[in-house]
Structures are given as structure tokens and as C-alpha cells.
Design a protein around this motif. Sequence first.
Motif, PDB file in Angstrom:
ATOM      1  N   MET A 204      63.461  -3.979  33.570  1.00  0.00           N
ATOM      2  CA  MET A 204      64.096  -4.154  34.877  1.00  0.00           C
ATOM      3  C   MET A 204      63.071  -4.678  35.879  1.00  0.00           C
ATOM      4  SD  MET A 204      66.140  -1.416  37.309  1.00  0.00           S
ATOM      5  CE  MET A 204      67.614  -1.488  36.284  1.00  0.00           C
ATOM      6  N   ARG A 205      63.500  -5.604  36.729  1.00  0.00           N
ATOM      7  CA  ARG A 205      62.628  -6.181  37.747  1.00  0.00           C
ATOM      8  C   ARG A 205      63.101  -5.786  39.136  1.00  0.00           C
ATOM      9  NH1 ARG A 205      63.245 -10.572  34.069  1.00  0.00           N
ATOM     10  NH2 ARG A 205      61.277 -11.141  33.053  1.00  0.00           N
ATOM     11  N   VAL A 206      62.170  -5.311  39.949  1.00  0.00           N
ATOM     12  CA  VAL A 206      62.454  -4.924  41.334  1.00  0.00           C
ATOM     13  C   VAL A 206      61.564  -5.752  42.236  1.00  0.00           C
ATOM     14  CG1 VAL A 206      62.531  -3.044  43.001  1.00  0.00           C
ATOM     15  CG2 VAL A 206      63.010  -2.574  40.578  1.00  0.00           C
ATOM     16  N   THR A 207      62.161  -6.487  43.159  1.00  0.00           N
ATOM     17  CA  THR A 207      61.406  -7.407  44.012  1.00  0.00           C
ATOM     18  C   THR A 207      61.693  -7.152  45.476  1.00  0.00           C
ATOM     19  OG1 THR A 207      61.537  -9.108  42.283  1.00  0.00           O
ATOM     20  CG2 THR A 207      60.922  -9.838  44.492  1.00  0.00           C
TER      21      THR A 207
ATOM     22  N   GLU B 122      64.735   6.813  41.266  1.00  0.00           N
ATOM     23  CA  GLU B 122      66.111   7.171  40.903  1.00  0.00           C
ATOM     24  C   GLU B 122      66.996   5.940  40.764  1.00  0.00           C
ATOM     25  OE1 GLU B 122      66.287  11.602  43.026  1.00  0.00           O
ATOM     26  OE2 GLU B 122      67.384   9.919  43.907  1.00  0.00           O
ATOM     27  N   LEU B 123      66.816   4.961  41.642  1.00  0.00           N
ATOM     28  CA  LEU B 123      67.666   3.773  41.570  1.00  0.00           C
ATOM     29  C   LEU B 123      67.438   3.024  40.261  1.00  0.00           C
ATOM     30  CD1 LEU B 123      69.835   2.361  43.235  1.00  0.00           C
ATOM     31  CD2 LEU B 123      68.052   0.930  44.238  1.00  0.00           C
ATOM     32  N   VAL B 124      66.195   3.007  39.795  1.00  0.00           N
ATOM     33  CA  VAL B 124      65.902   2.362  38.513  1.00  0.00           C
ATOM     34  C   VAL B 124      66.412   3.207  37.348  1.00  0.00           C
ATOM     35  CG1 VAL B 124      64.037   1.657  36.946  1.00  0.00           C
ATOM     36  CG2 VAL B 124      63.914   1.075  39.379  1.00  0.00           C
ATOM     37  N   GLU B 125      66.179   4.492  37.405  1.00  0.00           N
ATOM     38  CA  GLU B 125      66.534   5.370  36.283  1.00  0.00           C
ATOM     39  C   GLU B 125      68.036   5.608  36.179  1.00  0.00           C
ATOM     40  OE1 GLU B 125      62.515   8.180  35.914  1.00  0.00           O
ATOM     41  OE2 GLU B 125      64.270   8.911  37.033  1.00  0.00           O
ATOM     42  N   MET B 126      68.699   5.820  37.326  1.00  0.00           N
ATOM     43  CA  MET B 126      70.092   6.256  37.310  1.00  0.00           C
ATOM     44  C   MET B 126      71.071   5.231  37.870  1.00  0.00           C
ATOM     45  SD  MET B 126      69.670  10.260  38.491  1.00  0.00           S
ATOM     46  CE  MET B 126      69.338   9.813  40.201  1.00  0.00           C
ATOM     47  N   GLY B 127      70.538   4.190  38.497  1.00  0.00           N
ATOM     48  CA  GLY B 127      71.413   3.200  39.115  1.00  0.00           C
ATOM     49  C   GLY B 127      71.949   3.639  40.462  1.00  0.00           C
TER      50      GLY B 127
ATOM     51  N   ALA C 253      59.714   2.859  41.717  1.00  0.00           N
ATOM     52  CA  ALA C 253      60.359   1.997  40.723  1.00  0.00           C
ATOM     53  C   ALA C 253      59.450   1.777  39.521  1.00  0.00           C
ATOM     54  CB  ALA C 253      60.733   0.661  41.367  1.00  0.00           C
ATOM     55  N   ALA C 254      58.147   1.581  39.779  1.00  0.00           N
ATOM     56  CA  ALA C 254      57.183   1.379  38.695  1.00  0.00           C
ATOM     57  C   ALA C 254      57.049   2.630  37.837  1.00  0.00           C
ATOM     58  CB  ALA C 254      55.824   0.985  39.280  1.00  0.00           C
ATOM     59  N   GLN C 255      57.128   3.798  38.455  1.00  0.00           N
ATOM     60  CA  GLN C 255      57.072   5.046  37.704  1.00  0.00           C
ATOM     61  C   GLN C 255      58.226   5.141  36.708  1.00  0.00           C
ATOM     62  OE1 GLN C 255      57.124   8.029  40.766  1.00  0.00           O
ATOM     63  NE2 GLN C 255      55.013   7.619  41.422  1.00  0.00           N
ATOM     64  N   ALA C 256      59.348   4.517  37.055  1.00  0.00           N
ATOM     65  CA  ALA C 256      60.512   4.528  36.171  1.00  0.00           C
ATOM     66  C   ALA C 256      60.470   3.400  35.147  1.00  0.00           C
ATOM     67  CB  ALA C 256      61.789   4.434  36.997  1.00  0.00           C
ATOM     68  N   GLY C 257      59.378   2.623  35.150  1.00  0.00           N
ATOM     69  CA  GLY C 257      59.202   1.579  34.146  1.00  0.00           C
ATOM     70  C   GLY C 257      59.573   0.188  34.584  1.00  0.00           C
ATOM     71  N   ALA C 258      59.898  -0.002  35.868  1.00  0.00           N
ATOM     72  CA  ALA C 258      60.290  -1.329  36.346  1.00  0.00           C
ATOM     73  C   ALA C 258      59.080  -2.216  36.568  1.00  0.00           C
ATOM     74  CB  ALA C 258      61.082  -1.203  37.643  1.00  0.00           C
ATOM     75  N   GLU C 259      59.288  -3.507  36.376  1.00  0.00           N
ATOM     76  CA  GLU C 259      58.309  -4.515  36.783  1.00  0.00           C
ATOM     77  C   GLU C 259      58.548  -4.797  38.261  1.00  0.00           C
ATOM     78  OE1 GLU C 259      57.425  -9.300  36.119  1.00  0.00           O
ATOM     79  OE2 GLU C 259      58.752  -8.218  34.723  1.00  0.00           O
ATOM     80  N   THR C 260      57.526  -4.707  39.080  1.00  0.00           N
ATOM     81  CA  THR C 260      57.715  -4.850  40.520  1.00  0.00           C
ATOM     82  C   THR C 260      56.936  -6.044  41.074  1.00  0.00           C
ATOM     83  OG1 THR C 260      55.873  -3.371  41.083  1.00  0.00           O
ATOM     84  CG2 THR C 260      58.049  -2.362  40.764  1.00  0.00           C
ATOM     85  N   LYS C 261      57.480  -6.582  42.166  1.00  0.00           N
ATOM     86  CA  LYS C 261      56.838  -7.706  42.844  1.00  0.00           C
ATOM     87  C   LYS C 261      57.096  -7.567  44.343  1.00  0.00           C
ATOM     88  CE  LYS C 261      54.715 -11.790  42.502  1.00  0.00           C
ATOM     89  NZ  LYS C 261      53.384 -11.964  41.880  1.00  0.00           N
ATOM     90  N   ASN C 262      56.070  -7.861  45.146  1.00  0.00           N
ATOM     91  CA  ASN C 262      56.156  -7.691  46.588  1.00  0.00           C
ATOM     92  C   ASN C 262      55.758  -9.004  47.258  1.00  0.00           C
ATOM     93  OD1 ASN C 262      56.398  -6.502  49.085  1.00  0.00           O
ATOM     94  ND2 ASN C 262      54.803  -4.974  48.794  1.00  0.00           N
ATOM     95  N   PHE C 263      56.736  -9.715  47.809  1.00  0.00           N
ATOM     96  CA  PHE C 263      56.468 -10.998  48.457  1.00  0.00           C
ATOM     97  C   PHE C 263      56.409 -10.818  49.972  1.00  0.00           C
ATOM     98  CE2 PHE C 263      58.413 -12.536  44.476  1.00  0.00           C
ATOM     99  CZ  PHE C 263      57.483 -13.500  44.104  1.00  0.00           C
ATOM    100  N   PHE C 264      55.335 -11.311  50.574  1.00  0.00           N
ATOM    101  CA  PHE C 264      55.201 -11.310  52.028  1.00  0.00           C
ATOM    102  C   PHE C 264      55.558 -12.707  52.522  1.00  0.00           C
ATOM    103  CE2 PHE C 264      52.141  -8.231  50.299  1.00  0.00           C
ATOM    104  CZ  PHE C 264      52.685  -7.072  50.842  1.00  0.00           C
ATOM    105  N   LEU C 265      56.715 -12.830  53.140  1.00  0.00           N
ATOM    106  CA  LEU C 265      57.251 -14.143  53.476  1.00  0.00           C
ATOM    107  C   LEU C 265      56.363 -14.908  54.443  1.00  0.00           C
ATOM    108  CD1 LEU C 265      61.056 -13.302  53.790  1.00  0.00           C
ATOM    109  CD2 LEU C 265      59.800 -14.190  51.806  1.00  0.00           C
ATOM    110  N   THR C 266      55.560 -14.194  55.224  1.00  0.00           N
ATOM    111  CA  THR C 266      54.656 -14.859  56.155  1.00  0.00           C
ATOM    112  C   THR C 266      53.600 -15.698  55.442  1.00  0.00           C
ATOM    113  OG1 THR C 266      53.270 -14.483  58.117  1.00  0.00           O
ATOM    114  CG2 THR C 266      52.989 -12.937  56.285  1.00  0.00           C
TER     115      THR C 266
END
Length: 223
Positions: free
Chosen positions: A1-4, A192-197, A28-41
Motif C-alpha cells: 500500500m502507498r500513502v502519499t 489504523e487507516l492502513v491496517e483496517m481501512g 502508516a509506515a508502522q502498518a507496512g505502507a510505503e510512504t512519500k511526502n511531497f512539499f509542493l513549494t
Amino acid sequence: MRVTVFNGSPAGANSATNVIASAFLQGAAQAGAETKNFFLTDYNILQCQGCFSCWFQTPGNCVLSDDMKSLLTWYNKSDIVCFATPVYTWNMTALLKNFVDRLAPLKSPQITEKDGNFDLEDAQRKTQKFVVMSNCGFPGENNFEVLHAAVASCNPSLEIYRNCGKLLKSGKPGIFDVVAPWLKSVERSGRELVEMGKVSTDTLEALNMPLMSVEDYVTFLGM
């Protein structure tokens, strides 16, 4: 799962908004998700020209050549998309609004209606969940009403709104002890959102905890 996260604060990585986003992504990463953080500036995103070429001449593709193309790639392959912004004059920042405007290629020129609200149909069925996270430097519960209305069309799975936002980056003694439990609830919501939806009722209640009384916060601000 990817969380951005797409962070629309002009302060970028140094923003109070990023304090919230980082806690969420950590969960989210603790639940196993791949995470990415974009700073639009940090990206060159031109303003939408309203030419509608992305619907009629080059469906799905914008005529502008800038960093939005790569950001859209991440957007499309994310399972959870997070819009992060401080409140600027009642609403999201111009940076985030510009980014949202440039999502136009993902729409099609077909009108849809639900409960009297009109929108454009998605060119492809949405599979993402959406999260909105925001902070405001003022106290009070009404700071996010305009933003809440603005994001309603994306039907967010979670909205995290933090008033008294100046506390999030404060180095004053004792403030961390006030903020830390709340950030733990933000972290838990990401997990929780990653693990349980979905996010549990207890966590939702914790996300709405007051950090400080209005009187104490005004004193804290020195105003």
C-alpha cells in the motif's frame, strides 16, 4: 500500500503542517505502507489555463510542461492520498489549490450529480482513499469550516484539523507534553487507516482533543 502526502505549506519541511503529516506517515509506515511526502513549494507547478485540452484534445494529458506530470504519477499510484495545508484566509493555501486545480486531467467532461451537488465524472474510477490534514494558528472550532466544505467533493475518509497550531513547533517548556499525546493519536490514525481501512472511534475522539484553553493560548501567543 502507498500513502502519499501533498503538503501545500510554503514553509515546506519546516511547517507545522508537516509535524502533523510526519506523524500520520509514521503510523502508516508502522502498518507496512510505503510512504512519500511531497512539499509542493519545492516543485514547479504552473497554473491551470482552463483550456480543457486535457479533456478534448489530449485526454488525460495537460499541455503544460512542468513538475505536475511526475506528481500525478505518484498521485495515481497511491492508495491513500493526503492533502495537507495550513489555513490561509479561511481556506487551503494557493500552493495546494493550484495543485488541486491541476488534477483536471483526471476528470472527464461529463456532469454528475449527487444530492443536488454537481461535479465532473472521473475519467477512471477512483480507488484511493483521501485524507485532509490542516492546522490553524487561531484557537476555536470554526477555523476549518470553509476548508471542510471545499474538500467535501473528494469524500475524505479522514479529516484531521488542529487549531492552536502554533503549539506544534513550540520549543517552550511544557508545550511538548501537551502536543505529544495528540501527535500519538495522529500516528495511530495513520496506522489504523492502513491496517483496517478506517479509524477507530477512540482515535477520532483523541484527534479532537483540545490542546489548550482559548485564554491560555492567547496568553501563549502574547497577544
